[in-house]
Design a protein around this motif. Structure first.
Motif, PDB file in Angstrom:
ATOM      1  N   ASN A   1       4.059   1.950  -5.097  1.00 58.01           N
ATOM      2  CA  ASN A   1       3.960   3.116  -4.214  1.00 58.01           C
ATOM      3  C   ASN A   1       5.157   4.058  -4.367  1.00 58.01           C
ATOM      4  O   ASN A   1       5.043   5.249  -4.072  1.00 58.01           O
TER       5      ASN A   1
ATOM      6  N   ALA B   1      -1.666  10.338  -4.842  1.00 62.04           N
ATOM      7  CA  ALA B   1      -0.883   9.110  -4.745  1.00 62.04           C
ATOM      8  C   ALA B   1      -0.456   8.671  -6.147  1.00 62.04           C
ATOM      9  O   ALA B   1      -1.093   9.026  -7.144  1.00 62.04           O
TER      10      ALA B   1
ATOM     11  N   TYR C   1      -1.325   2.924  -6.807  1.00 58.82           N
ATOM     12  CA  TYR C   1      -0.921   2.866  -5.398  1.00 58.82           C
ATOM     13  C   TYR C   1      -1.620   1.711  -4.684  1.00 58.82           C
ATOM     14  O   TYR C   1      -2.823   1.486  -4.855  1.00 58.82           O
TER      15      TYR C   1
END
Length: 223
Positions: free
Chosen positions: A151, A130, A134
């Motif tokens: 994100n 990620a 995130y």
């Protein structure tokens, strides 16, 4: 005189036919009874074959099931396979839309813009990491209109689509106005306008065609 002779001869023929039929019925009845009590040739042949056949009875036959006697080689529960995380450079990796790989394909007929999934030997066997920082996505229906910037830390679309009313960058989130160029006042306002002429709220209409809306905002707002 001739008609009387004909009628008497016809009666004689009918009587003879009846006698013959009754005689045949009695004959076949007696023949069947004779074979049934065991004096027919077919029963004698079957009896001779039975006497000549040597039938042996095996006492070692086992008709029990033996499924439970198969030894278990391991646990019946599948073992979870652990995957190592991929390198950080694969944070934005999308297998069939990988930009660097797509640019290696011909430009003719926009072939490089098509989906090009990697062959078996190029597939990653690791977990895509990620992005740094995130955060948990917003729940529905807020996730329809907002996405955490951390994100998807890329602002290029907000510049390229600035005049199309598609996505905007507001502070730490991306905001999707939900209208694009098709619905400048927003998809919700467009749906309200439709509801003024067709019965949407009562459930009598259950199918809607989302035609020409490239970002599918009207479908989301119908939810």
């Amino acid at each position: 005189m001739g008609s009387k002779n004909n009628s008497s001869s016809n009666r004689a023929r009918s009587s003879a036919s009846i006698v013959i039929v009754l005689g045949l019925c009695c004959f076949f009845y007696l023949l069947g009874a004779w074979q049934k009590i065991g004096f027919g040739n077919s029963d004698g042949i079957a009896l001779d074959i039975t006497k000549q056949t040597d039938c042996k009875v095996f006492s070692t036959l086992d008709f029990e099931s033996h499924h439970n006697e198969i030894p278990m080689t391991g646990s019946s529960e599948p073992k979870a396979k652990a995957f190592e995380p991929c390198d950080v450079r694969y944070t934005d990796y999308t297998p069939c839309q990988e930009q660097d790989r797509a640019m290696t394909f011909p430009r003719e007929n926009m072939i490089y813009r098509e989906r090009h999934c990697p062959p078996e030997e190029e597939k990653l066997r690791c977990l895509v990491p990620a992005p740094r920082g995130y955060r948990t996505p917003f729940p529905w229906p807020k996730s329809r209109d907002y996405v955490q910037y951390d994100n998807v830390p890329h602002k290029s679309l907000t510049v390229e689509k600035a005049v199309q009313n598609w996505v905007k960058f507001d502070g730490k989130v991306f905001r999707f106005p939900g209208g694009g160029t098709m619905f400048p006042k927003g998809a919700d306002a467009y749906i309200d306008e439709l509801a003024s002429v067709i019965p949407i709220a009562d459930g009598s209409i259950r199918t809607a065609l989302d035609t020409g809306c490239g970002v599918r905002c009207s479908s989301l707002y119908f939810f």
